[in-house]
Write an enzyme that holds these catalytic residues in place. Structure first.
Site, short mmCIF file in Angstrom:
data_model
loop_
_atom_site.label_atom_id
_atom_site.label_comp_id
_atom_site.label_asym_id
_atom_site.label_seq_id
_atom_site.Cartn_x
_atom_site.Cartn_y
_atom_site.Cartn_z
N CYS A 126 0.83 -1.21 0.00
CA CYS A 126 0.00 0.00 0.00
C CYS A 126 0.87 1.26 0.00
O CYS A 126 2.00 1.24 0.48
CB CYS A 126 -0.87 0.03 1.24
N ARG A 148 5.25 0.54 -5.97
CA ARG A 148 5.13 -0.33 -4.79
C ARG A 148 4.19 -1.51 -5.04
O ARG A 148 4.18 -2.46 -4.27
CB ARG A 148 4.59 0.48 -3.59
N TRP A 153 -2.78 -2.64 -1.73
CA TRP A 153 -2.31 -3.97 -2.14
C TRP A 153 -2.97 -4.94 -1.17
O TRP A 153 -2.67 -4.92 0.03
CB TRP A 153 -0.79 -4.02 -2.04
N ASN A 168 -1.45 1.97 5.76
CA ASN A 168 -0.49 1.05 5.15
C ASN A 168 0.02 0.16 6.27
O ASN A 168 0.39 0.65 7.33
CB ASN A 168 0.65 1.87 4.53
N GLY A 169 0.01 -1.15 6.05
CA GLY A 169 0.50 -2.06 7.08
C GLY A 169 -0.57 -3.08 7.42
O GLY A 169 -1.50 -3.30 6.66
N GLU A 188 28.43 -16.58 -5.22
CA GLU A 188 28.04 -15.23 -5.60
C GLU A 188 29.27 -14.34 -5.71
O GLU A 188 29.38 -13.52 -6.63
CB GLU A 188 27.02 -14.68 -4.59
N LYS A 214 30.39 -12.33 -9.10
CA LYS A 214 30.64 -10.88 -9.15
C LYS A 214 32.00 -10.59 -9.76
O LYS A 214 32.14 -9.73 -10.61
CB LYS A 214 30.60 -10.25 -7.75
N GLU A 246 32.02 -11.32 -13.53
CA GLU A 246 31.17 -10.41 -14.29
C GLU A 246 31.84 -9.07 -14.58
O GLU A 246 31.75 -8.56 -15.70
CB GLU A 246 29.90 -10.08 -13.49
N HIS A 295 39.28 -32.93 -4.26
CA HIS A 295 38.70 -33.84 -5.25
C HIS A 295 38.91 -33.32 -6.68
O HIS A 295 38.19 -33.71 -7.59
CB HIS A 295 37.21 -34.05 -4.96
N LYS A 307 20.95 -6.23 -18.08
CA LYS A 307 20.37 -6.20 -16.74
C LYS A 307 19.18 -7.15 -16.62
O LYS A 307 19.01 -7.84 -15.64
CB LYS A 307 19.95 -4.77 -16.41
C1 F6R Z 1 24.35 -11.04 -11.82
C2 F6R Z 1 22.94 -10.88 -12.13
C3 F6R Z 1 22.29 -11.95 -12.89
C4 F6R Z 1 20.81 -12.05 -12.57
C5 F6R Z 1 20.13 -13.05 -13.49
C6 F6R Z 1 18.67 -13.22 -13.13
O1 F6R Z 1 24.89 -9.96 -11.12
O2 F6R Z 1 22.34 -9.89 -11.79
O3 F6R Z 1 22.91 -13.18 -12.69
O4 F6R Z 1 20.65 -12.44 -11.23
O5 F6R Z 1 20.23 -12.61 -14.81
O6 F6R Z 1 18.01 -12.00 -13.16
P1 F6R Z 1 16.74 -11.75 -12.28
O7 F6R Z 1 17.14 -11.77 -10.86
O8 F6R Z 1 16.22 -10.42 -12.73
O9 F6R Z 1 15.77 -12.86 -12.60
#
Ligand code: F6R
Length: 608
Positions: free
Chosen positions: A2, A27, A74, A99-100, A481, A485, A488, A504, A603
């Site tokens: 909300c 939101r 919502w 809201n809440g 992860e 990073k 990438e 192994h 992205k």
């Molecule tokens: C890496 C990254 C990607 C996303 C992947 C899935 O930094 O951002 O590995 O995590 O492409 O994307 P979403 O999370 O939007 O489904």
């Protein structure tokens, strides 16, 4: 979730309220409404669907007046419908937006019904309107009525209230849900997010939990939870804080890493109160679903997949039901076996990832329910899932995900608690976990102080072509992860292994050209990890260890150690992520790569 907007001004406020609602659309919501006081009458309009439907209705039936409240709903209690949309009224004279979640609304509703109040909606909010009216009938003024009402409410809430007898006053209160006061010149405002008010002011006052505020056009008075007059500072919003601008930061990625303390607050807001989780934050149907779930299947891609891997450890340990995790691009193309009482949990920052969506569509008719944890409210994944929980991280511009990942982890911990509660997690354990979560914003702020030492450490990687990440248990996905990073954004080839797998196979790769980064666990696995680290040192490998404050791992020749501040062990996956993000960032800067837009990556991956 909300959204609230309210305004008191010498000019008509309907347009300001509508624009504010539009700015809160991110939101997520299913209906919108507005109430404006004009010449002793409250006129109310509510519409199911988009804010535009409300705007169209306002065209047909203008709402003049300089005092008003508005809302995007919502649904949590009762389906999306015009009757359930806010504002809610008691009689003709009082309107409320909320809201809440009011957790104890059922007994309060019964009490009010017995006293003759007739409810016209299924919402928890209507209880607030009638409680206020009852106090007013008892002779209290609006502020005292609000104080007495708040004392009866359990849960998390932000409220906006107007009354025909006080045509120059807008009342507001908050506990556990966001609310900000916008300070204008001869006019004042309230909203769930300052973004809603940027067209009318850039000066904001942030209320603390339990505060009540009375807004007049040229005056604002605040009382704290104890009823004492309170001063709340007014701060000026720097336009550079806007999410689409880098401000003082060199890259969006760094800005987003630094935003994480605030993001932790945003993902927790309205989801926990008085030391426990508010299950309704998952939607009205969640309780019944969580009761019946016998196993969880998580599906996601990339960084989101790593968040899912962390959740597997949490769910199996704290809930005690099986949890499978699979990358969506595999899951969607194989004949998966899913017992009927499975909860399908999809994780996605964007909510538009083609593989994750396809996986959802492939099995949604074969499972008990689907739950999306996502950062984009109106996204396909959220629309097509039965339940959803938003991560509230705000737009993430850097292609390499940072704050979206840590906010997913928090949302997953909340989900684990919600599931656990229905499967034997004790009240004490829940309180302990929630108390740990409450420490997160401050803790991540402390972790940012490691930026300098990590930047120094990054120099060791600038000339390297490969790196190995090791972790154990719940920190194994964190190591994955970290490796993702690094590859990438710095284009250094990096792989993560569970530390026990080292001998192994991957040990064959270790020499002085292969830096090994270890995230050191704090459970019984530490000694085992130390043995693995010895194996690396014996082969001339250089070690970079991120350790807890109380861990006996000392720096020595070829072993670099960064100790994290003291923190509850349950937060390790979130806390250990941040230094790894900073490490990859600084390595990438040293290598001169395009940090925010690394080559070949997008992205939002909306194609296969
Ligand atoms: C890496 C990254 C990607 C996303 C992947 C899935 O930094 O951002 O590995 O995590 O492409 O994307 P979403 O999370 O939007 O489904």
């Amino acid at each position: 979730m909300c959204g609230i907007v309210g305004a008191i001004a010498a000019r008509p406020v309907a347009g300001i309220l509508l624009e504010g609602l539009r700015r809160l659309e991110y939101r997520g919501y299913d209906s919108a409404g507005m109430a404006v006081l004009d010449q002793g009458t409250i006129n109310r309009l509510r519409r199911i669907g988009k804010v535009q439907a409300l705007a169209d209705a306002c065209e047909q039936q203008p709402l003049p007046g300089g005092l008003g409240i508005a809302h995007t709903r919502w649904a949590t209690h009762g389906k999306p419908s015009e009757q359930n949309a806010h504002p809610h009224m008691s009689g003709e004279g009082l309107a409320v937006v909320h809201n809440g979640i009011i957790e104890n609304f059922e007994p309060l509703k019964q009490e009010l019904q017995q006293q003759g109040y007739v409810f016209t909606s299924e919402t928890d909010t209507e209880v607030v309107a009638h409680l206020l009216d009852r106090e007013l009938q008892g002779g209290f003024d609006l502020r005292a009525a609000l104080r007495n009402t708040l004392a009866r409410l359990a849960g998390a809430f932000a409220l906006g209230v107007i009354h025909v007898d006080q045509p120059h006053q807008l009342l507001t209160a908050r506990k556990g849900s966001p609310l900000v006061i916008g300070v204008g010149i001869g006019e004042n405002f309230i909203a769930s997010d300052q973004l809603a008010l940027l067209p009318v002011t850039d000066r904001f006052m942030y209320l603390e939990d339990g505060d009540i505020a009375l807004l007049e056009a040229d005056h604002i008075q605040v009382w704290d939870a104890q009823g004492q007059v309170a001063e709340r500072a007014v701060t000026t919003f720097e336009r550079s804080q806007g999410s689409a601008e880098k401000g003082e930061f060199r890259h969006f990625m760094l800005k987003e890493i630094y935003e994480q303390p605030r993001v932790m607050q945003a993902v927790l807001e309205g989801r926990i109160a008085s030391g426990h989780l508010l299950e309704q934050a998952f939607g009205a149907a969640a309780g019944a679903v969580f009761d019946q779930v016998k196993q969880v299947q998580i599906v996601a891609c990339g960084t989101s997949f790593h968040a899912g891997m962390v959740a597997k450890y949490w769910i199996e340990e704290w809930v005690g039901i099986p949890c499978m995790v699979e990358v969506a691009s595999e899951f969607r193309y194989r004949p998966v076996v899913l017992p009927r009482d499975t909860l399908l949990l999809t994780l996605s920052q964007s909510g538009e990832t083609a593989d994750t969506l396809a996986a959802l569509r492939a099995v949604q008719d074969r499972v008990l329910a689907t739950l999306a944890i996502c950062n984009v409210p109106g996204s396909s994944l959220v629309r097509e899932s039965d339940l959803s929980l938003m991560t509230n991280a705000g737009p993430e511009i850097g292609v390499a995900s940072t704050k979206a990942f840590t906010s997913q982890l928090v949302a997953l911990m909340l989900t684990t608690i919600a599931l656990g509660r229905r499967h034997g997690l004790s009240g004490e354990r829940e309180t302990e976990l929630v108390a740990a979560l409450e420490q997160l914003p401050g803790l991540l702020q402390q972790l940012l102080a490691l930026d300098g030492p990590i930047e120094e450490m990054s120099a060791h990687f600038a000339e390297k072509h490969h790196a190995l990440f090791l972790g154990r248990n719940v920190l194994y996905p964190v190591a994955m992860e970290g490796a993702l990073k690094l590859k990438e954004i710095s284009y250094i080839h990096a792989e993560a292994y569970p530390a026990g797998e080292l001998k192994h196979g991957p040990l064959a790769l270790v020499d002085k050209e292969m830096p090994v980064i270890a995230v050191a666990p704090r459970n019984g696995m530490l000694d085992k990890l130390k043995a693995n680290l010895q194996e690396v040192r014996a082969r001339g490998g250089e070690l970079f260890v991120f350790a807890g404050c109380d861990q006996s791992i000392q720096a020595q020749e070829g072993v670099h150690v960064i100790h994290l501040p003291a923190l509850p062990a349950v937060l390790d996956p979130i806390a250990f992520t941040l230094p790894l993000q900073l490490l990859s960032y600084h390595v990438a800067v040293l290598k001169g790569t395009d940090v925010d837009q690394p080559r070949n990556l997008a992205k939002s991956v909306t194609v296969e």
